[in-house]
Design a protein around this motif. Structure first.
Motif, PDB file in Angstrom:
ATOM      1  N   ARG A 102     -31.105  21.961 -46.818  1.00  0.00           N
ATOM      2  CA  ARG A 102     -31.593  21.502 -45.514  1.00  0.00           C
ATOM      3  C   ARG A 102     -30.687  22.078 -44.433  1.00  0.00           C
ATOM      4  NH1 ARG A 102     -34.736  16.874 -45.850  1.00  0.00           N
ATOM      5  NH2 ARG A 102     -35.373  17.615 -43.799  1.00  0.00           N
ATOM      6  N   ALA A 103     -31.192  22.065 -43.202  1.00  0.00           N
ATOM      7  CA  ALA A 103     -30.361  22.523 -42.081  1.00  0.00           C
ATOM      8  C   ALA A 103     -29.056  21.723 -42.059  1.00  0.00           C
ATOM      9  CB  ALA A 103     -31.109  22.349 -40.770  1.00  0.00           C
ATOM     10  N   GLY A 104     -27.956  22.403 -41.892  1.00  0.00           N
ATOM     11  CA  GLY A 104     -26.651  21.746 -41.883  1.00  0.00           C
ATOM     12  C   GLY A 104     -25.947  21.824 -43.229  1.00  0.00           C
ATOM     13  N   GLU A 105     -26.646  22.360 -44.236  1.00  0.00           N
ATOM     14  CA  GLU A 105     -26.052  22.411 -45.585  1.00  0.00           C
ATOM     15  C   GLU A 105     -25.720  23.852 -45.999  1.00  0.00           C
ATOM     16  OE1 GLU A 105     -28.439  18.531 -47.385  1.00  0.00           O
ATOM     17  OE2 GLU A 105     -28.997  20.532 -48.075  1.00  0.00           O
ATOM     18  N   THR A 106     -24.917  23.930 -47.058  1.00  0.00           N
ATOM     19  CA  THR A 106     -24.521  25.226 -47.628  1.00  0.00           C
ATOM     20  C   THR A 106     -25.062  25.304 -49.051  1.00  0.00           C
ATOM     21  OG1 THR A 106     -22.515  25.237 -46.286  1.00  0.00           O
ATOM     22  CG2 THR A 106     -22.512  26.661 -48.224  1.00  0.00           C
ATOM     23  N   THR A 107     -25.527  26.482 -49.439  1.00  0.00           N
ATOM     24  CA  THR A 107     -26.048  26.646 -50.808  1.00  0.00           C
ATOM     25  C   THR A 107     -24.946  26.316 -51.816  1.00  0.00           C
ATOM     26  OG1 THR A 107     -25.491  28.997 -50.700  1.00  0.00           O
ATOM     27  CG2 THR A 107     -27.767  28.395 -50.172  1.00  0.00           C
ATOM     28  N   GLU A 108     -25.367  25.914 -53.007  1.00  0.00           N
ATOM     29  CA  GLU A 108     -24.408  25.466 -54.016  1.00  0.00           C
ATOM     30  C   GLU A 108     -23.372  26.523 -54.373  1.00  0.00           C
ATOM     31  OE1 GLU A 108     -25.785  23.818 -57.822  1.00  0.00           O
ATOM     32  OE2 GLU A 108     -26.657  22.241 -56.542  1.00  0.00           O
ATOM     33  N   ASP A 109     -23.786  27.793 -54.308  1.00  0.00           N
ATOM     34  CA  ASP A 109     -22.839  28.866 -54.642  1.00  0.00           C
ATOM     35  C   ASP A 109     -21.899  29.207 -53.484  1.00  0.00           C
ATOM     36  OD1 ASP A 109     -24.544  30.109 -52.893  1.00  0.00           O
ATOM     37  OD2 ASP A 109     -25.302  31.596 -54.314  1.00  0.00           O
ATOM     38  N   GLY A 110     -22.036  28.459 -52.377  1.00  0.00           N
ATOM     39  CA  GLY A 110     -21.133  28.675 -51.235  1.00  0.00           C
ATOM     40  C   GLY A 110     -21.440  29.942 -50.450  1.00  0.00           C
ATOM     41  N   GLU A 111     -22.584  30.546 -50.722  1.00  0.00           N
ATOM     42  CA  GLU A 111     -22.894  31.832 -50.083  1.00  0.00           C
ATOM     43  C   GLU A 111     -23.454  31.694 -48.670  1.00  0.00           C
ATOM     44  OE1 GLU A 111     -22.922  35.418 -51.088  1.00  0.00           O
ATOM     45  OE2 GLU A 111     -21.200  34.403 -51.951  1.00  0.00           O
ATOM     46  N   VAL A 112     -24.388  30.749 -48.487  1.00  0.00           N
ATOM     47  CA  VAL A 112     -25.110  30.707 -47.208  1.00  0.00           C
ATOM     48  C   VAL A 112     -25.124  29.299 -46.616  1.00  0.00           C
ATOM     49  CG1 VAL A 112     -27.274  31.265 -46.016  1.00  0.00           C
ATOM     50  CG2 VAL A 112     -26.656  32.524 -48.097  1.00  0.00           C
ATOM     51  N   THR A 113     -24.754  29.205 -45.343  1.00  0.00           N
ATOM     52  CA  THR A 113     -24.897  27.952 -44.593  1.00  0.00           C
ATOM     53  C   THR A 113     -26.068  28.123 -43.626  1.00  0.00           C
ATOM     54  OG1 THR A 113     -22.545  27.429 -44.711  1.00  0.00           O
ATOM     55  CG2 THR A 113     -23.781  26.371 -42.952  1.00  0.00           C
ATOM     56  N   LEU A 114     -26.942  27.130 -43.616  1.00  0.00           N
ATOM     57  CA  LEU A 114     -28.098  27.137 -42.715  1.00  0.00           C
ATOM     58  C   LEU A 114     -27.876  26.087 -41.636  1.00  0.00           C
ATOM     59  CD1 LEU A 114     -31.067  27.993 -42.073  1.00  0.00           C
ATOM     60  CD2 LEU A 114     -31.791  26.158 -43.614  1.00  0.00           C
ATOM     61  N   ARG A 115     -28.062  26.489 -40.381  1.00  0.00           N
ATOM     62  CA  ARG A 115     -27.898  25.537 -39.284  1.00  0.00           C
ATOM     63  C   ARG A 115     -28.984  25.759 -38.246  1.00  0.00           C
ATOM     64  NH1 ARG A 115     -22.508  27.041 -36.439  1.00  0.00           N
ATOM     65  NH2 ARG A 115     -22.859  25.103 -35.372  1.00  0.00           N
ATOM     66  N   THR A 116     -29.256  24.727 -37.467  1.00  0.00           N
ATOM     67  CA  THR A 116     -30.033  24.929 -36.257  1.00  0.00           C
ATOM     68  C   THR A 116     -29.021  25.107 -35.136  1.00  0.00           C
ATOM     69  OG1 THR A 116     -30.116  22.562 -35.807  1.00  0.00           O
ATOM     70  CG2 THR A 116     -31.980  23.502 -37.012  1.00  0.00           C
ATOM     71  N   ILE A 117     -29.471  25.738 -34.061  1.00  0.00           N
ATOM     72  CA  ILE A 117     -28.537  25.993 -32.968  1.00  0.00           C
ATOM     73  C   ILE A 117     -29.288  25.914 -31.647  1.00  0.00           C
ATOM     74  CG2 ILE A 117     -28.817  28.528 -32.990  1.00  0.00           C
ATOM     75  CD1 ILE A 117     -25.639  28.567 -32.753  1.00  0.00           C
ATOM     76  N   GLU A 118     -28.534  25.601 -30.606  1.00  0.00           N
ATOM     77  CA  GLU A 118     -29.143  25.551 -29.271  1.00  0.00           C
ATOM     78  C   GLU A 118     -29.401  26.972 -28.779  1.00  0.00           C
ATOM     79  OE1 GLU A 118     -30.074  22.686 -27.802  1.00  0.00           O
ATOM     80  OE2 GLU A 118     -29.432  21.781 -29.669  1.00  0.00           O
ATOM     81  N   CYS A 119     -30.096  27.089 -27.663  1.00  0.00           N
ATOM     82  CA  CYS A 119     -30.544  28.383 -27.112  1.00  0.00           C
ATOM     83  C   CYS A 119     -29.491  29.489 -27.250  1.00  0.00           C
ATOM     84  CB  CYS A 119     -30.917  28.211 -25.644  1.00  0.00           C
ATOM     85  SG  CYS A 119     -31.490  29.734 -24.899  1.00  0.00           S
ATOM     86  N   LEU A 120     -29.914  30.585 -27.850  1.00  0.00           N
ATOM     87  CA  LEU A 120     -29.016  31.722 -28.054  1.00  0.00           C
ATOM     88  C   LEU A 120     -29.166  32.767 -26.954  1.00  0.00           C
ATOM     89  CD1 LEU A 120     -29.377  32.040 -31.923  1.00  0.00           C
ATOM     90  CD2 LEU A 120     -27.266  31.541 -30.683  1.00  0.00           C
ATOM     91  N   GLY A 121     -29.951  32.429 -25.933  1.00  0.00           N
ATOM     92  CA  GLY A 121     -30.088  33.338 -24.792  1.00  0.00           C
ATOM     93  C   GLY A 121     -31.061  34.484 -25.032  1.00  0.00           C
ATOM     94  N   GLY A 122     -31.857  34.389 -26.077  1.00  0.00           N
ATOM     95  CA  GLY A 122     -32.838  35.451 -26.353  1.00  0.00           C
ATOM     96  C   GLY A 122     -34.256  34.908 -26.271  1.00  0.00           C
ATOM     97  N   CYS A 123     -34.476  34.003 -25.314  1.00  0.00           N
ATOM     98  CA  CYS A 123     -35.747  33.253 -25.233  1.00  0.00           C
ATOM     99  C   CYS A 123     -36.978  34.162 -25.175  1.00  0.00           C
ATOM    100  CB  CYS A 123     -35.741  32.335 -24.022  1.00  0.00           C
ATOM    101  SG  CYS A 123     -34.211  31.434 -23.827  1.00  0.00           S
ATOM    102  N   GLY A 124     -36.851  35.326 -24.575  1.00  0.00           N
ATOM    103  CA  GLY A 124     -37.990  36.244 -24.462  1.00  0.00           C
ATOM    104  C   GLY A 124     -38.326  36.938 -25.767  1.00  0.00           C
ATOM    105  N   TRP A 125     -37.479  36.766 -26.777  1.00  0.00           N
ATOM    106  CA  TRP A 125     -37.676  37.434 -28.070  1.00  0.00           C
ATOM    107  C   TRP A 125     -37.777  36.410 -29.204  1.00  0.00           C
ATOM    108  CZ3 TRP A 125     -34.152  38.884 -24.344  1.00  0.00           C
ATOM    109  CH2 TRP A 125     -34.390  40.106 -23.727  1.00  0.00           C
ATOM    110  N   ALA A 126     -38.249  35.211 -28.823  1.00  0.00           N
ATOM    111  CA  ALA A 126     -38.314  34.105 -29.792  1.00  0.00           C
ATOM    112  C   ALA A 126     -39.229  34.461 -30.985  1.00  0.00           C
ATOM    113  CB  ALA A 126     -38.848  32.862 -29.084  1.00  0.00           C
TER     114      ALA A 126
END
Ligand code: FES
Length: 155
Positions: A102-126
């Motif tokens: 789920r968002a906020g978690e890291t895969t069991e192998d420690g490879e990938v963390t998934l997060r949601t984030i606030e506006c990254l300033g690329g709104c025109g390329w959403a």
């Protein structure tokens, strides 16, 4: 080679007020430790001449600082308005399915963390997804499995 303390002293010397060195010092500490552990915050505070609580309070305000361990790769899905209107939720769910977290978690192998984030300033390329701080633009749910495959393959 300069140690962390010396590097922070150099940064502090560039500014009239030591507080201006807080963000770069936190960045350095995170690069060194992988995340801002209590130990990293203590080291940072000592170099700045302040308290770990001050460093933590600053770090907790910014998305780019991690107060918990993160995976080797970081996938950040922007879910603010422009991206939300362009299917960010479906993109996020695609990553959750592909990675098995789920968002906020890291895969069991420690490879990938998934997060949601606030506006990254690329709104025109959403929808914008930042993969290890590099932006992917116009990301659609159908793109997710190829992105994850690329990540897993070390791409
Ligand atoms: S809302 Fe996603 S980049 Fe601005």
């Amino acid at each position: 080679m300069r140690n962390f303390y010396e590097e922070v002293q150099e940064i502090k010397a560039r500014y009239p007020d030591w507080r201006s060195a807080t963000l770069p010092a936190l960045r350095l500490a995170q690069e060194k430790h992988g995340f801002l552990s209590p130990n990293a915050l203590r080291e940072c505070a000592e170099a700045l001449g302040t308290t770990p609580a001050f460093c933590e309070s600053v770090a907790s305000f910014y998305d780019m600082f991690h107060l918990r361990p993160v995976g080797r790769h970081l996938v950040e899905v922007c879910t603010n308005v422009s991206c939300a209107l362009n299917g960010a939720q479906q993109v996020l769910e695609g990553f959750e399915r592909e990675l098995g977290v789920r968002a906020g978690e890291t895969t069991e192998d420690g490879e990938v963390t998934l997060r949601t984030i606030e506006c990254l300033g690329g709104c025109g390329w959403a929808t914008i997804v930042a993969i290890d701080e590099r932006y992917r633009t116009h990301v659609k749910p159908d793109d997710v499995s190829a992105i994850v495959e690329e990540l897993r393959g070390g791409g």
